[in-house]
Motif scaffolding. Structure first.
Motif, short mmCIF file in Angstrom:
data_model
loop_
_atom_site.label_atom_id
_atom_site.label_comp_id
_atom_site.label_asym_id
_atom_site.label_seq_id
_atom_site.Cartn_x
_atom_site.Cartn_y
_atom_site.Cartn_z
N PHE A 291 0.83 -1.21 0.00
CA PHE A 291 0.00 0.00 0.00
C PHE A 291 0.86 1.26 0.00
CE2 PHE A 291 -2.38 -3.37 2.13
CZ PHE A 291 -3.47 -3.46 1.28
N TRP A 292 1.98 1.22 0.71
CA TRP A 292 2.86 2.39 0.77
C TRP A 292 3.61 2.60 -0.55
CZ3 TRP A 292 5.69 3.17 6.07
CH2 TRP A 292 4.73 3.30 7.09
N ASP B 142 2.51 1.60 -3.75
CA ASP B 142 1.61 1.87 -4.87
C ASP B 142 1.15 3.33 -4.87
OD1 ASP B 142 -0.36 2.00 -6.81
OD2 ASP B 142 -1.41 0.20 -6.12
N GLU C 123 -1.15 4.68 -6.42
CA GLU C 123 -2.61 4.77 -6.50
C GLU C 123 -3.28 4.51 -5.15
OE1 GLU C 123 -4.16 5.76 -9.35
OE2 GLU C 123 -2.11 6.01 -10.08
N SER C 124 -2.53 4.06 -4.19
CA SER C 124 -3.08 3.73 -2.88
C SER C 124 -3.27 5.00 -2.04
CB SER C 124 -2.11 2.80 -2.14
OG SER C 124 -2.43 2.73 -0.76
N PRO C 125 -4.33 5.05 -1.25
CA PRO C 125 -4.50 6.21 -0.36
C PRO C 125 -3.43 6.24 0.74
CG PRO C 125 -6.22 4.57 0.05
CD PRO C 125 -5.45 4.12 -1.16
N TYR C 126 -2.68 5.16 0.89
CA TYR C 126 -1.63 5.07 1.92
C TYR C 126 -0.22 5.29 1.35
CZ TYR C 126 -5.50 2.97 4.42
OH TYR C 126 -6.72 2.75 5.00
N HIS C 127 -0.14 5.62 0.07
CA HIS C 127 1.16 5.79 -0.60
C HIS C 127 2.08 6.74 0.15
CE1 HIS C 127 4.13 6.28 -3.73
NE2 HIS C 127 3.94 7.58 -3.72
N LYS C 128 3.35 6.35 0.24
CA LYS C 128 4.39 7.20 0.84
C LYS C 128 5.28 7.72 -0.29
CE LYS C 128 3.16 6.37 5.09
NZ LYS C 128 2.48 7.34 5.88
#
Length: 129
Positions: free
Chosen positions: A61-62, A64, A66-71
């Motif tokens: 998730f971090w 990607d 496109e993820s809302p959790y992207h770092k």
């Protein structure tokens, strides 16, 4: 039959470059060290100074975008060297990161080897509740 962890590790070893702790002790400027251990391990044992913490369970998730959790750190054009306590989780993490497009490597021997070699360790403070 489902794959076991030994088969998964063997597959990862075949495609992920591993580096020694001694090679990482100089902490090259183009490298981001990524600790994938559980937060409790960091609080108990410390971590490599200036390493980024990315819990193994959040890694995909971090990474990607496109993820809302992207770092954003994972969007940088750098080499990411993953480590855990012994090298197994980080090897699997590096394989996933590589599959997601990162230049990823795994640190052989993990944090345990880092500490045994006497390299610097930073304290990780407990989060306030």
């Amino acid at each position: 039959m489902a794959k076991g962890y030994k088969e998964m590790l063997a597959e990862a070893e075949a495609v992920v470059q591993s580096v020694d702790t001694a090679e990482m002790a100089s902490q090259p400027a183009d490298v981001v060290m990524v600790d994938v251990r559980d937060p409790r391990e960091l609080e108990r044992d410390g971590m490599i100074p200036d390493a980024m913490h990315a819990p193994r369970g959040m890694l995909e998730f971090w990474i990607d975008p496109e993820s809302p959790y992207h770092k954003p750190a994972f969007a940088e054009d750098r080499t990411f060297v993953f480590y855990c306590a012994s090298g197994w989780r980080s090897l699997l993490a590096a394989k996933v990161a590589q599959e997601m497009g990162l230049n990823a490597k795994s640190m052989r021997g993990g944090f345990s080897e880092w500490k045994r070699a006497g390299f610097p360790v930073a304290e990780k403070k407990k989060r306030e509740a």
